[in-house]
Write a protein that holds these residues in place. Structure first.
Motif, PDB file in Angstrom:
ATOM      1  N   PHE A  98      26.394  48.132  41.077  1.00  0.00           N
ATOM      2  CA  PHE A  98      27.782  48.562  40.906  1.00  0.00           C
ATOM      3  C   PHE A  98      28.741  47.470  41.379  1.00  0.00           C
ATOM      4  O   PHE A  98      29.588  46.987  40.617  1.00  0.00           O
ATOM      5  N   VAL A  99      28.602  47.070  42.640  1.00  0.00           N
ATOM      6  CA  VAL A  99      29.507  46.052  43.184  1.00  0.00           C
ATOM      7  C   VAL A  99      29.300  44.714  42.476  1.00  0.00           C
ATOM      8  O   VAL A  99      30.257  44.016  42.140  1.00  0.00           O
ATOM      9  N   GLY A 100      28.032  44.359  42.234  1.00  0.00           N
ATOM     10  CA  GLY A 100      27.760  43.108  41.530  1.00  0.00           C
ATOM     11  C   GLY A 100      28.363  43.082  40.137  1.00  0.00           C
ATOM     12  O   GLY A 100      28.870  42.046  39.678  1.00  0.00           O
ATOM     13  N   ALA A 101      28.333  44.220  39.439  1.00  0.00           N
ATOM     14  CA  ALA A 101      28.905  44.288  38.095  1.00  0.00           C
ATOM     15  C   ALA A 101      30.425  44.173  38.132  1.00  0.00           C
ATOM     16  O   ALA A 101      31.033  43.574  37.231  1.00  0.00           O
ATOM     17  N   ILE A 102      31.061  44.750  39.150  1.00  0.00           N
ATOM     18  CA  ILE A 102      32.508  44.619  39.284  1.00  0.00           C
ATOM     19  C   ILE A 102      32.885  43.153  39.514  1.00  0.00           C
ATOM     20  O   ILE A 102      33.840  42.625  38.916  1.00  0.00           O
ATOM     21  N   VAL A 103      32.133  42.489  40.382  1.00  0.00           N
ATOM     22  CA  VAL A 103      32.366  41.059  40.621  1.00  0.00           C
ATOM     23  C   VAL A 103      32.243  40.286  39.309  1.00  0.00           C
ATOM     24  O   VAL A 103      33.096  39.449  38.970  1.00  0.00           O
ATOM     25  N   GLY A 104      31.184  40.571  38.548  1.00  0.00           N
ATOM     26  CA  GLY A 104      30.970  39.853  37.296  1.00  0.00           C
ATOM     27  C   GLY A 104      31.993  40.194  36.231  1.00  0.00           C
ATOM     28  O   GLY A 104      32.462  39.317  35.497  1.00  0.00           O
ATOM     29  N   GLY A 105      32.351  41.480  36.123  1.00  0.00           N
ATOM     30  CA  GLY A 105      33.304  41.895  35.097  1.00  0.00           C
ATOM     31  C   GLY A 105      34.685  41.317  35.319  1.00  0.00           C
ATOM     32  O   GLY A 105      35.312  40.781  34.391  1.00  0.00           O
ATOM     33  N   VAL A 106      35.179  41.416  36.565  1.00  0.00           N
ATOM     34  CA  VAL A 106      36.494  40.845  36.867  1.00  0.00           C
ATOM     35  C   VAL A 106      36.436  39.318  36.801  1.00  0.00           C
ATOM     36  O   VAL A 106      37.374  38.667  36.325  1.00  0.00           O
ATOM     37  N   GLY A 107      35.304  38.756  37.267  1.00  0.00           N
ATOM     38  CA  GLY A 107      35.141  37.306  37.177  1.00  0.00           C
ATOM     39  C   GLY A 107      35.158  36.819  35.738  1.00  0.00           C
ATOM     40  O   GLY A 107      35.659  35.717  35.448  1.00  0.00           O
ATOM     41  N   THR A 108      34.635  37.621  34.819  1.00  0.00           N
ATOM     42  CA  THR A 108      34.709  37.268  33.399  1.00  0.00           C
ATOM     43  C   THR A 108      36.166  37.210  32.940  1.00  0.00           C
ATOM     44  O   THR A 108      36.558  36.293  32.203  1.00  0.00           O
ATOM     45  N   GLY A 109      36.965  38.188  33.363  1.00  0.00           N
ATOM     46  CA  GLY A 109      38.384  38.166  33.023  1.00  0.00           C
ATOM     47  C   GLY A 109      39.105  36.960  33.584  1.00  0.00           C
ATOM     48  O   GLY A 109      40.078  36.478  32.998  1.00  0.00           O
ATOM     49  N   LEU A 110      38.613  36.457  34.702  1.00  0.00           N
ATOM     50  CA  LEU A 110      39.235  35.288  35.315  1.00  0.00           C
ATOM     51  C   LEU A 110      38.796  33.986  34.663  1.00  0.00           C
ATOM     52  O   LEU A 110      39.619  33.119  34.358  1.00  0.00           O
ATOM     53  N   TRP A 111      37.483  33.829  34.454  1.00  0.00           N
ATOM     54  CA  TRP A 111      36.937  32.512  34.158  1.00  0.00           C
ATOM     55  C   TRP A 111      36.339  32.351  32.756  1.00  0.00           C
ATOM     56  O   TRP A 111      35.739  31.317  32.458  1.00  0.00           O
ATOM     57  N   ALA A 112      36.498  33.341  31.897  1.00  0.00           N
ATOM     58  CA  ALA A 112      36.040  33.160  30.509  1.00  0.00           C
ATOM     59  C   ALA A 112      36.856  32.047  29.859  1.00  0.00           C
ATOM     60  O   ALA A 112      38.077  31.955  30.047  1.00  0.00           O
ATOM     61  N   THR A 113      36.197  31.193  29.113  1.00  0.00           N
ATOM     62  CA  THR A 113      36.874  30.078  28.444  1.00  0.00           C
ATOM     63  C   THR A 113      37.053  30.381  26.957  1.00  0.00           C
ATOM     64  O   THR A 113      36.275  31.142  26.368  1.00  0.00           O
ATOM     65  N   LYS A 114      38.052  29.797  26.371  1.00  0.00           N
ATOM     66  CA  LYS A 114      38.302  30.005  24.941  1.00  0.00           C
ATOM     67  C   LYS A 114      37.142  29.459  24.118  1.00  0.00           C
ATOM     68  O   LYS A 114      36.699  30.075  23.149  1.00  0.00           O
ATOM     69  N   LYS A 115      36.644  28.301  24.518  1.00  0.00           N
ATOM     70  CA  LYS A 115      35.531  27.688  23.785  1.00  0.00           C
ATOM     71  C   LYS A 115      34.263  28.538  23.903  1.00  0.00           C
ATOM     72  O   LYS A 115      33.516  28.693  22.937  1.00  0.00           O
ATOM     73  N   GLY A 116      34.019  29.097  25.093  1.00  0.00           N
ATOM     74  CA  GLY A 116      32.846  29.944  25.274  1.00  0.00           C
ATOM     75  C   GLY A 116      32.931  31.215  24.449  1.00  0.00           C
ATOM     76  O   GLY A 116      31.937  31.652  23.854  1.00  0.00           O
ATOM     77  N   CYS A 117      34.117  31.815  24.387  1.00  0.00           N
ATOM     78  CA  CYS A 117      34.284  33.016  23.568  1.00  0.00           C
ATOM     79  C   CYS A 117      34.038  32.705  22.099  1.00  0.00           C
ATOM     80  O   CYS A 117      33.383  33.478  21.385  1.00  0.00           O
ATOM     81  N   ALA A 118      34.556  31.578  21.638  1.00  0.00           N
ATOM     82  CA  ALA A 118      34.370  31.195  20.236  1.00  0.00           C
ATOM     83  C   ALA A 118      32.898  30.946  19.929  1.00  0.00           C
ATOM     84  O   ALA A 118      32.394  31.328  18.863  1.00  0.00           O
ATOM     85  N   ALA A 119      32.177  30.323  20.872  1.00  0.00           N
ATOM     86  CA  ALA A 119      30.757  30.049  20.660  1.00  0.00           C
ATOM     87  C   ALA A 119      29.951  31.334  20.581  1.00  0.00           C
ATOM     88  O   ALA A 119      28.899  31.375  19.934  1.00  0.00           O
ATOM     89  N   PHE A 120      30.443  32.399  21.223  1.00  0.00           N
ATOM     90  CA  PHE A 120      29.772  33.690  21.198  1.00  0.00           C
ATOM     91  C   PHE A 120      30.203  34.534  20.007  1.00  0.00           C
ATOM     92  O   PHE A 120      29.656  35.611  19.759  1.00  0.00           O
ATOM     93  N   GLY A 121      31.184  34.056  19.261  1.00  0.00           N
ATOM     94  CA  GLY A 121      31.653  34.791  18.093  1.00  0.00           C
ATOM     95  C   GLY A 121      32.783  35.756  18.387  1.00  0.00           C
ATOM     96  O   GLY A 121      33.053  36.651  17.573  1.00  0.00           O
ATOM     97  N   LEU A 122      33.447  35.603  19.550  1.00  0.00           N
ATOM     98  CA  LEU A 122      34.560  36.473  19.908  1.00  0.00           C
ATOM     99  C   LEU A 122      35.886  35.834  19.526  1.00  0.00           C
ATOM    100  O   LEU A 122      36.008  34.609  19.473  1.00  0.00           O
ATOM    101  N   THR A 123      36.875  36.671  19.304  1.00  0.00           N
ATOM    102  CA  THR A 123      38.226  36.166  19.003  1.00  0.00           C
ATOM    103  C   THR A 123      39.102  36.133  20.250  1.00  0.00           C
ATOM    104  O   THR A 123      40.244  35.673  20.185  1.00  0.00           O
ATOM    105  N   ASN A 124      38.576  36.606  21.381  1.00  0.00           N
ATOM    106  CA  ASN A 124      39.345  36.577  22.637  1.00  0.00           C
ATOM    107  C   ASN A 124      39.718  35.135  22.995  1.00  0.00           C
ATOM    108  O   ASN A 124      38.878  34.239  22.926  1.00  0.00           O
ATOM    109  N   PRO A 125      40.957  34.903  23.418  1.00  0.00           N
ATOM    110  CA  PRO A 125      41.362  33.535  23.798  1.00  0.00           C
ATOM    111  C   PRO A 125      40.994  33.195  25.243  1.00  0.00           C
ATOM    112  O   PRO A 125      41.776  32.596  25.979  1.00  0.00           O
ATOM    113  N   GLY A 126      39.825  33.572  25.675  1.00  0.00           N
ATOM    114  CA  GLY A 126      39.392  33.285  27.028  1.00  0.00           C
ATOM    115  C   GLY A 126      39.977  34.245  28.037  1.00  0.00           C
ATOM    116  O   GLY A 126      40.517  35.303  27.699  1.00  0.00           O
TER     117      GLY A 126
END
Length: 530
Positions: free
Chosen positions: A363-391
């Motif tokens: 639970f706590v580990g997933a919260i760390v990872g989920g919020v951390g994704t919102g912080l540190w996702a990159t635009k290039k990484g999202c595009a490589a995964f096929g997402l339209t999110n701008p990071g």
């Protein structure tokens, strides 16, 4: 069957039939052995990744659980995981997969329908609601997604070990899969409303870990605690076996995260590398925290740190850079450590007996990872995964943090409600006790399964006596131990088990109940060793 139920089933059959017919029409001219849509490399990797994830459950978590608990619970703990893996598979192919990844019935879930029709299995994989296609057969996708569903139930078991009634567990598994897991999977992965909102969950930080951490904690409250003696004395039966399971879990995570691009793509390599970076950083951080505060590097603590690292990187694996994985590992090695070792020791948290601390690691580990994704996702990484999110925020998209929080709140709320409803259904409608009796909890495996984890008679003696079986005499091992102790006049005091040698089955002092003489094995002042 009610008219509503009939209409749902009929609608599901029609939708599934239409989808299968459309795919079959498009592929009618294909070579059935090597159809044009098939990429052998992608298919080989997808099946390999799925197998790696399966190995995380069996034998990974099976042996991890068996080694983590007291020896009297090894069989029951391992078998809860083993049973869940088998039960989930049957439910998955009969109705679960289509509810999670099929045609939308509601914004939360797809139509329930079978996935065992050969025509369906042989055609190219597609997720109709998410409008995604893959270059491998549907059968590969069904299996790959199954192992994720299975490991979620196995993780939940970690909160229930050492006292849950096995029959209650048998009922819980298909119900929770149906009413909880499929909802999260469809909402975030299958094209549901959170998918459309733009919540990022690369490989299951929310769908698997946040849901299992929530369900495990809530379910543990409904079941009730272990025996007081088992909570105080919870020494693992085999730490070395724990490390074997932990190693399988860690390396198997290469398939867990590396398989989610649904292709042997560059981003799959990024996900695998980031997974290992974050996990290593988290483990090292946890060990350092243990040394600072407890003055010793705990092996069990290192396993916990490894798990939190694996959990935290899961929602972010292929969308963050390597430095993002390091930061996530730092967070997952400290925040869950504080949660477990400081917050977890408060009276409030101790009211819920979460056997393997799944709340803190998942639970706590997933919260760390989920919020951390919102912080540190990159635009290039999202595009490589096929997402339209701008990071994420680091790419100028602070809104992603809010989306991640919304996704987490939905998963938590849904699981709190439905786990409670399922537990109430089992207890009050099915009239099946959620918890074993105290007498069964005293004995453990032998009372539940009629089997022992270690087939040395001296381990079994106490349980045979409690169960009313007459002991047939000393084994060769016991005779040898007794002879050595008598010759050296040694008295040992054990601080574990039940205080009478039940922890390891050895008679420590006093009268041996199976001895031929009445001689007391008690050292005298004259011959006691200095």
């Amino acid at each position: 069957m009610t008219s509503t139920s009939a209409s749902i089933v009929t609608g599901a059959a029609i939708k599934t039939g239409q989808a299968t017919a459309a795919i079959a029409s498009a592929s009618a001219s294909s070579d059935p052995v090597a159809p044009a849509w098939l990429d052998p490399g992608h298919n080989a990797w997808q099946m390999t990744a799925g197998t790696l994830v399966a190995l995380q459950s069996i034998p990974g978590l099976v042996v991890l659980y068996a080694g983590w608990v007291k020896h009297k619970w090894s069989i029951n703990s391992a078998f809860m995981a083993f049973y869940a893996f088998a039960a989930v598979l049957i439910c998955w192919v009969v109705w679960g997969y289509q509810m999670s990844f099929g045609t939308q019935m509601l914004p939360l879930v797809g139509y329930p329908a079978i996935s065992v029709d050969l025509g369906f299995e042989l055609e190219d994989s597609n997720l109709p609601t998410a409008a995604l296609t893959q270059a491998f057969p549907q059968a590969s996708m069904v299996y790959f997604q199954f192992v994720f569903a299975a490991i979620t139930l196995v993780l939940i078991a970690g909160s229930f070990l050492c006292r849950m009634n096995f029959v209650a567990w048998m009922i819980f598994v298909p119900l929770w899969l149906t009413f909880s897991y499929t909802i999260g999977a469809f909402s975030i992965w299958g094209g549901g409303f959170l998918y459309k909102f733009g919540v990022i969950d690369y490989s299951g930080g929310y769908v698997i870990h946040l849901s299992s951490g929530t369900a495990g904690f809530v379910g543990a409250w409904w079941i009730g605690p272990r025996l007081a003696s088992d909570r105080v004395d919870a020494k693992p039966s085999n730490v070395t076996l724990m490390l074997v399971g932990a190693g399988i879990l860690w390396t198997g995570w290469n398939g867990f995260n590396g398989g989610d691009p649904y292709a042997a793509s560059p981003d799959a390599g990024v996900a695998v590398l980031n997974t290992n970076i974050c996990t290593a950083m988290s483990l090292l951080t946890w060990v350092i925290m243990d040394i600072i505060f407890f003055k010793k590097p705990s092996v069990i603590g290192a396993v916990q740190g490894m798990i939190t690292g694996l959990v935290a990187i899961t929602p972010a694996a292929g969308v963050v850079a390597g430095w993002g994985a390091i930061l996530l590992g730092l967070g997952s090695g400290t925040i869950p450590w504080i949660s477990m070792n400081i917050s977890g020791r408060t009276q409030l948290m101790r009211k819920v007996d979460d056997t393997l601390e799944v709340f803190h690691t998942h639970f706590v580990g997933a919260i760390v990872g989920g919020v951390g994704t919102g912080l540190w996702a990159t635009k290039k990484g999202c595009a490589a995964f096929g997402l339209t999110n701008p990071g994420g925020a680091v790419a100028g998209n602070g809104r992603q943090i809010g989306l991640q929080i919304v996704g987490a709140l939905f998963i938590i709320g849904w699981n709190v409600v439905w786990t409670s409803l399922i537990m109430c259904f089992i207890k009050y409608v099915c009239r099946v006790p959620l918890r074993m009796t105290d007498e069964m909890c005293e004995i453990g495996d032998y009372a539940i399964h009629g089997e022992e984890p270690y087939t040395f008679e001296y381990y079994n003696r106490n349980y045979r006596q409690i169960a009313g079986f007459e002991h047939q005499g000393l084994t060769d091992a016991e005779k040898a131990i007794r002879a050595v102790r008598k010759s050296h006049d040694i008295e040992r005091q054990h601080g574990f088990g039940m205080g009478n040698g039940a922890g390891d089955g050895i008679v420590i002092k006093g009268r041996d109940p199976d001895a031929d003489t009445s001689e007391e094995i008690t050292p005298t002042k004259e011959n006691k060793q200095e």
